[in-house]
Design an enzyme around this catalytic site. Structure first.
Site, PDB file in Angstrom:
ATOM      1  N   HIS A  11      36.091  31.468  30.496  1.00 13.80           N
ATOM      2  CA  HIS A  11      36.665  32.337  31.545  1.00 13.80           C
ATOM      3  C   HIS A  11      35.602  32.619  32.615  1.00 13.80           C
ATOM      4  O   HIS A  11      35.315  33.770  32.935  1.00 13.80           O
ATOM      5  CB  HIS A  11      37.183  33.651  30.933  1.00 13.80           C
ATOM      6  CG  HIS A  11      38.167  34.375  31.827  1.00 13.80           C
ATOM      7  ND1 HIS A  11      39.261  35.051  31.354  1.00 13.80           N
ATOM      8  CD2 HIS A  11      38.219  34.525  33.172  1.00 13.80           C
ATOM      9  CE1 HIS A  11      39.929  35.589  32.355  1.00 13.80           C
ATOM     10  NE2 HIS A  11      39.308  35.274  33.481  1.00 13.80           N
ATOM     11  N   ARG A  24      46.071  32.282  33.558  1.00 14.96           N
ATOM     12  CA  ARG A  24      46.050  33.089  32.336  1.00 14.96           C
ATOM     13  C   ARG A  24      46.403  32.176  31.162  1.00 14.96           C
ATOM     14  O   ARG A  24      47.255  31.286  31.281  1.00 14.96           O
ATOM     15  CB  ARG A  24      47.097  34.212  32.421  1.00 14.96           C
ATOM     16  CG  ARG A  24      46.645  35.411  33.227  1.00 14.96           C
ATOM     17  CD  ARG A  24      45.552  36.191  32.502  1.00 14.96           C
ATOM     18  NE  ARG A  24      45.083  37.336  33.242  1.00 14.96           N
ATOM     19  CZ  ARG A  24      43.985  37.359  34.018  1.00 14.96           C
ATOM     20  NH1 ARG A  24      43.263  36.278  34.177  1.00 14.96           N
ATOM     21  NH2 ARG A  24      43.611  38.472  34.610  1.00 14.96           N
ATOM     22  N   GLU A  37      41.001  36.162  24.126  1.00 17.12           N
ATOM     23  CA  GLU A  37      39.612  35.892  24.523  1.00 17.12           C
ATOM     24  C   GLU A  37      38.717  36.956  23.917  1.00 17.12           C
ATOM     25  O   GLU A  37      39.106  38.120  23.868  1.00 17.12           O
ATOM     26  CB  GLU A  37      39.492  35.908  26.050  1.00 17.12           C
ATOM     27  CG  GLU A  37      40.253  34.745  26.688  1.00 17.12           C
ATOM     28  CD  GLU A  37      40.195  34.737  28.207  1.00 17.12           C
ATOM     29  OE1 GLU A  37      39.441  35.536  28.790  1.00 17.12           O
ATOM     30  OE2 GLU A  37      40.906  33.921  28.808  1.00 17.12           O
TER      31      GLU A  37
END
Ligand code: OXD
Length: 310
Positions: A273, A225, A254
């Site tokens: 991601h 994370r 994000e």
């Protein structure tokens, strides 16, 4: 027939896949933005979701199981989920994916890929010697199913792998240490991979204090994370040459803001991601046993410890 509601931005993919995986279930789905006022929901005992839309749980009085559509649970920590509801996570095939991701980025460095491409572009025969990773130290912080898979892949490349977890434990496969010991290993490490969940304990783990113990050859890989890393501290450490490079797949916000310094930093690799893609193909095999148990009214396996946050 037991009812499983799918409230998910990819419900159109998940509903048919879940129906096929467990035909004994009544599966219906909606986008989190468009959950209707449908009495069927009040009857549903199961929920497959990522972020729970506000007010949804109050409309599902019979809910007994929430299946999170991914590995991380941090977005559910503050949800008012009644204690009797089993919550399960899915790490699916993420370990394999994240192992591939880590290996790809590490080998890009070790095999001098960028230099080879640059030399090719100039039609220059360059005698580049790849780096020998054999015996170099790899630290994997967060050593559950995902971290272990990453560790195995790094071991196959010849690195000496050490895992780090909340509480040190004997492990038949790798040396596994308590998380607080990380700093004392960092100076000798070639790569540090973060594959830990976001909890009160891991938030801000990689800060100026920890980075001060890193070495200039260290590559940091974050597939956990974004909040595990204090970004301004990381940038400062990179600029001062306190570590070599950072490969970041996750960010505190994000999508990463266009103005972020990370995009253009020469020692940072930014990826969107994508180190562990969440698709029905990845997730469903992992939750098959619980789908079966749910259909048969049997207890759900491996609910998360919501106190710990994973
Ligand atoms: C997850 C993720 O936690 O996609 O599954 O980040």
């Amino acid at each position: 027939m037991r009812k499983l509601a799918v409230i998910h931005h990819h419900f159109k993919d998940y509903v048919p896949a879940l129906r096929e995986a467990e035909p004994r279930l009544d599966v219906r789905g909606w986008h989190p933005r468009d959950v209707p006022d449908d009495p069927w929901l009040a009857e549903a005992e199961g929920l497959f979701t990522w972020k729970i839309p506000p007010g949804l749980l109050q409309r599902m009085p019979r809910l007994a199981w929430i299946q999170n559509s991914g590995a991380g649970m941090d977005h559910l920590v503050n949800e008012p989920i009644p204690p009797g509801i089993a919550v399960t996570r899915a790490d699916g095939q993420f370990g394999f994916w994240m192992a591939r991701y880590t290996v790809a980025h590490l080998l890009t460095e070790a095999q001098c890929m960028a230099e080879c491409r640059a030399a090719q572009a100039e039609r220059r025969w360059s005698r580049l010697v790849p780096e020998d990773l054999t015996g170099q130290l790899a630290l994997v912080y967060g050593f559950g199913r995902i971290g272990r898979q990453i560790g195995r892949a790094l071991r196959e490349l010849g690195l000496e792998v050490h895992g780090f977890v909340r509480t040190a434990r004997a492990d038949p496969e790798f040396p596994v240490h308590a998380g607080w010991e990380l700093g004392s290993w960092l100076g000798r490490a070639r790569v540090l991979v973060l594959s830990a969940p976001l909890t009160a304990e891991t938030r801000g783990l990689v800060d100026a204090g920890l980075l001060a113990q890193a070495g200039p050859r260290l590559t940091l890989v974050n597939v956990g994370r974004g909040e595990l890393v204090v970004v301004p501290d990381l940038l400062e450490a990179l600029d001062r040459g306190q570590l070599g490079r950072a490969v970041l797949d996750v960010f505190p916000r994000e999508p990463l803001e266009p103005e972020s310094e990370l995009w253009g930093h020469p020692k940072v690799v930014v990826t969107p991601h994508h180190s562990g893609p969440s698709t029905p193909r990845q997730i469903i095999p992992d939750i098959l046993e619980n789908l079966r148990r749910f259909a048969e009214g049997r207890p759900i396996l491996d609910p998360v410890d919501r106190g710990l946050g994973y």
